[in-house]
Design a protein around this motif. Structure first.
Motif, PDB file in Angstrom:
ATOM      1  N   LEU A  53       0.896  -1.209  -0.066  1.00 49.80           N
ATOM      2  CA  LEU A  53       0.012  -0.078  -0.017  1.00 49.80           C
ATOM      3  C   LEU A  53       0.982   1.208   0.095  1.00 49.80           C
ATOM      4  O   LEU A  53       1.175   1.961   1.042  1.00 49.80           O
ATOM      5  CB  LEU A  53      -0.658   0.155   1.202  1.00 49.80           C
ATOM      6  N   ALA A 107     -11.466  -9.278  -6.403  1.00 52.00           N
ATOM      7  CA  ALA A 107     -12.555  -8.224  -6.634  1.00 52.00           C
ATOM      8  C   ALA A 107     -13.879  -8.863  -7.094  1.00 52.00           C
ATOM      9  O   ALA A 107     -13.833  -9.791  -8.018  1.00 52.00           O
ATOM     10  CB  ALA A 107     -12.122  -7.100  -7.388  1.00 52.00           C
ATOM     11  N   LEU A 159     -20.781  10.188  -5.147  1.00 57.94           N
ATOM     12  CA  LEU A 159     -19.739  11.069  -5.322  1.00 57.94           C
ATOM     13  C   LEU A 159     -18.479  10.364  -4.077  1.00 57.94           C
ATOM     14  O   LEU A 159     -17.510  10.472  -4.206  1.00 57.94           O
ATOM     15  CB  LEU A 159     -19.764  12.752  -4.764  1.00 57.94           C
ATOM     16  N   GLY A 160     -19.259  10.123  -2.946  1.00 56.58           N
ATOM     17  CA  GLY A 160     -18.451   9.339  -2.040  1.00 56.58           C
ATOM     18  C   GLY A 160     -17.729   8.262  -2.435  1.00 56.58           C
ATOM     19  O   GLY A 160     -17.029   7.890  -2.124  1.00 56.58           O
ATOM     20  N   MET A 161     -18.531   7.390  -3.521  1.00 60.22           N
ATOM     21  CA  MET A 161     -17.918   6.272  -3.975  1.00 60.22           C
ATOM     22  C   MET A 161     -16.592   6.349  -4.707  1.00 60.22           C
ATOM     23  O   MET A 161     -15.653   5.705  -4.714  1.00 60.22           O
ATOM     24  CB  MET A 161     -18.909   5.627  -4.926  1.00 60.22           C
ATOM     25  N   VAL A 208     -14.423   8.800  -3.757  1.00 57.48           N
ATOM     26  CA  VAL A 208     -13.513   9.035  -2.861  1.00 57.48           C
ATOM     27  C   VAL A 208     -12.896   7.590  -2.498  1.00 57.48           C
ATOM     28  O   VAL A 208     -11.820   7.156  -2.223  1.00 57.48           O
ATOM     29  CB  VAL A 208     -13.993   9.747  -1.412  1.00 57.48           C
ATOM     30  N   ARG A 209     -13.881   6.633  -2.203  1.00 59.02           N
ATOM     31  CA  ARG A 209     -13.449   5.339  -1.941  1.00 59.02           C
ATOM     32  C   ARG A 209     -12.463   4.516  -2.953  1.00 59.02           C
ATOM     33  O   ARG A 209     -11.461   4.004  -2.857  1.00 59.02           O
ATOM     34  CB  ARG A 209     -14.540   4.429  -1.590  1.00 59.02           C
ATOM     35  N   LEU A 258     -10.897   6.227  -5.041  1.00 64.29           N
ATOM     36  CA  LEU A 258      -9.570   7.092  -5.042  1.00 64.29           C
ATOM     37  C   LEU A 258      -8.425   6.283  -4.208  1.00 64.29           C
ATOM     38  O   LEU A 258      -7.363   6.284  -4.631  1.00 64.29           O
ATOM     39  CB  LEU A 258      -9.978   8.460  -4.639  1.00 64.29           C
ATOM     40  N   GLY A 259      -8.976   5.677  -3.266  1.00 63.87           N
ATOM     41  CA  GLY A 259      -8.063   4.984  -2.299  1.00 63.87           C
ATOM     42  C   GLY A 259      -7.402   3.833  -3.036  1.00 63.87           C
ATOM     43  O   GLY A 259      -6.492   3.428  -2.584  1.00 63.87           O
ATOM     44  N   TYR A 260      -8.007   3.340  -3.978  1.00 63.60           N
ATOM     45  CA  TYR A 260      -7.682   2.182  -4.756  1.00 63.60           C
ATOM     46  C   TYR A 260      -7.022   2.544  -6.083  1.00 63.60           C
ATOM     47  O   TYR A 260      -6.535   2.058  -6.830  1.00 63.60           O
ATOM     48  CB  TYR A 260      -8.581   1.006  -4.932  1.00 63.60           C
ATOM     49  N   TRP A 296      -8.509   3.524  -8.397  1.00 62.60           N
ATOM     50  CA  TRP A 296      -9.655   2.892  -9.515  1.00 62.60           C
ATOM     51  C   TRP A 296      -9.772   4.107 -10.505  1.00 62.60           C
ATOM     52  O   TRP A 296     -10.002   5.160 -10.363  1.00 62.60           O
ATOM     53  CB  TRP A 296     -10.807   2.338  -8.982  1.00 62.60           C
ATOM     54  N   LEU A 350     -10.079  15.622  -8.890  1.00 61.67           N
ATOM     55  CA  LEU A 350      -9.761  14.080  -8.784  1.00 61.67           C
ATOM     56  C   LEU A 350      -9.342  13.747 -10.126  1.00 61.67           C
ATOM     57  O   LEU A 350      -9.128  12.396 -10.169  1.00 61.67           O
ATOM     58  CB  LEU A 350     -11.019  13.309  -8.428  1.00 61.67           C
ATOM     59  N   TYR A 399     -17.847  -2.417 -10.632  1.00 66.59           N
ATOM     60  CA  TYR A 399     -18.895  -1.591  -9.740  1.00 66.59           C
ATOM     61  C   TYR A 399     -19.696  -0.896 -10.625  1.00 66.59           C
ATOM     62  O   TYR A 399     -19.113  -0.104 -11.370  1.00 66.59           O
ATOM     63  CB  TYR A 399     -18.290  -0.999  -8.654  1.00 66.59           C
ATOM     64  N   THR A 443     -21.042   7.220   2.989  1.00 65.39           N
ATOM     65  CA  THR A 443     -20.701   7.668   1.760  1.00 65.39           C
ATOM     66  C   THR A 443     -21.159   8.603   1.282  1.00 65.39           C
ATOM     67  O   THR A 443     -20.458   9.467   0.532  1.00 65.39           O
ATOM     68  CB  THR A 443     -21.414   6.366   0.604  1.00 65.39           C
ATOM     69  N   GLY A 486     -10.248   1.639   1.713  1.00 64.01           N
ATOM     70  CA  GLY A 486     -10.336   2.403   0.562  1.00 64.01           C
ATOM     71  C   GLY A 486     -10.835   3.833   0.944  1.00 64.01           C
ATOM     72  O   GLY A 486     -10.165   4.565   0.326  1.00 64.01           O
TER      73      GLY A 486
END
Lengths: 191, 191
Positions: A5, A17, A36-38, A40-41, A43-45, A47, A70, A150, B33, B62
């Motif tokens: 990570l 996945a 939009l919150g999805m 951010v998540r 973003l953590g990966y 994707w 972003l 997703y 979220t 994430g």
């Protein structure tokens, strides 16, 4: 399987996945906000995200500017010319229908490319409800999703079929809205 | 009043900011979220954000990593040690209560500082529901908000009083959840 990570020694077990079909519907605020919150998540990966808006004008300055920050992870497309007056105007309906059809083609292309672990079709439910996207096209979109992807579909009025197909469905209900109190659209919330 | 939006010539009429008290409650997914989505919008305005999590462990890899990418705009704090077993264990309850109390102090300090146009108190409703945060403390938090601040409180079981006080309340209802189909927590969604 362990993945690194970023820098440092932290590792985490990587789960194979398995994507989900997610539907945010209902008449309350929070559907697009959750989408939009999805981001951010995701973003953590790191994707790649493809976000297609089926109702022009429903996105406001703050979120557009935030999504821009972003980039290049988020790729955003706006479809159509807004839906005002379509029910009264045959010519306009045909124009909107053509735009929506192009939007469906774009969505299918992006989903099928396999390059976007997260695809968000914002307000697609509204486009279906207005008859601008056919139920057959909706079925084609849902069928195009791979198991690892997703796909998030938002908008009030999700069809029973879509709810049946979805893995996760949340109905956002409006309990209280600032308009009820005469407060105008707020910066950072509505625009 | 006109403000410049970064480089270039674009300008927009600036509305006098009026904050809102926003509550995302209900048993469905999307509350946290949506709170994350608020961060994307706030990012568009380069607002400083203070996010305090009242339930440890409810945030997953994430989103934490995604929020980290939004630093330094987002300042995140985690309160307490998780709520497992608190109802059976008096000693643990006292420890959790002390942690929650510290969280309330922190929230009051951050709200009162005036430095954060957006403050998110994630799962505060759950902490209140469990008796770890008192209704008096909740009232103090809500009273601390200035008119220009956005205060977002999430978690199932929002009190009637909070709903009464709030400007915008959305109830997220679970229509369908992947657990119902035996799908495990998904990367990018639940963790």
């Amino acid at each position: 399987m362990l993945v690194s990570l970023g820098k440092g020694t932290t590792t985490v077990a990587k789960q194979e996945a398995v994507g989900l079909l997610i539907v945010y519907t209902g008449n309350g605020k929070g559907k697009t906000t959750a989408a939009l919150g999805m981001c951010v998540r995701a973003l953590g990966y790191q994707w790649r995200i493809c976000l297609i808006q089926f109702v022009k004008g429903s996105w406001k300055y703050g979120e557009l500017k935030g999504l821009k920050a972003l980039e290049p992870l988020v790729e955003r497309h706006t479809i159509g010319e807004g839906f005002v007056g379509i029910l009264d105007d045959t010519k306009e309906f045909e124009e909107h229908r053509a735009a929506a059809k192009a939007g469906v083609e774009l969505a299918l292309e992006k989903i099928r490319s396999g390059e976007y672990p997260l695809v968000i079709l914002d307000e697609l439910n509204v486009a279906v409800d207005l008859g601008l996207v056919t139920t057959e096209e909706l079925e084609e979109i849902v069928a195009a999703r791979t198991e690892k992807q997703y796909l998030v579909i938002t908008g009030r009025g999700a069809t029973d079929w879509l709810i049946e197909q979805a893995d996760l469905v949340t109905e956002m209900s409006e309990i209280k809205h600032p308009y009820q109190q005469g407060i105008l659209a707020q910066r950072g919330i509505d625009w």
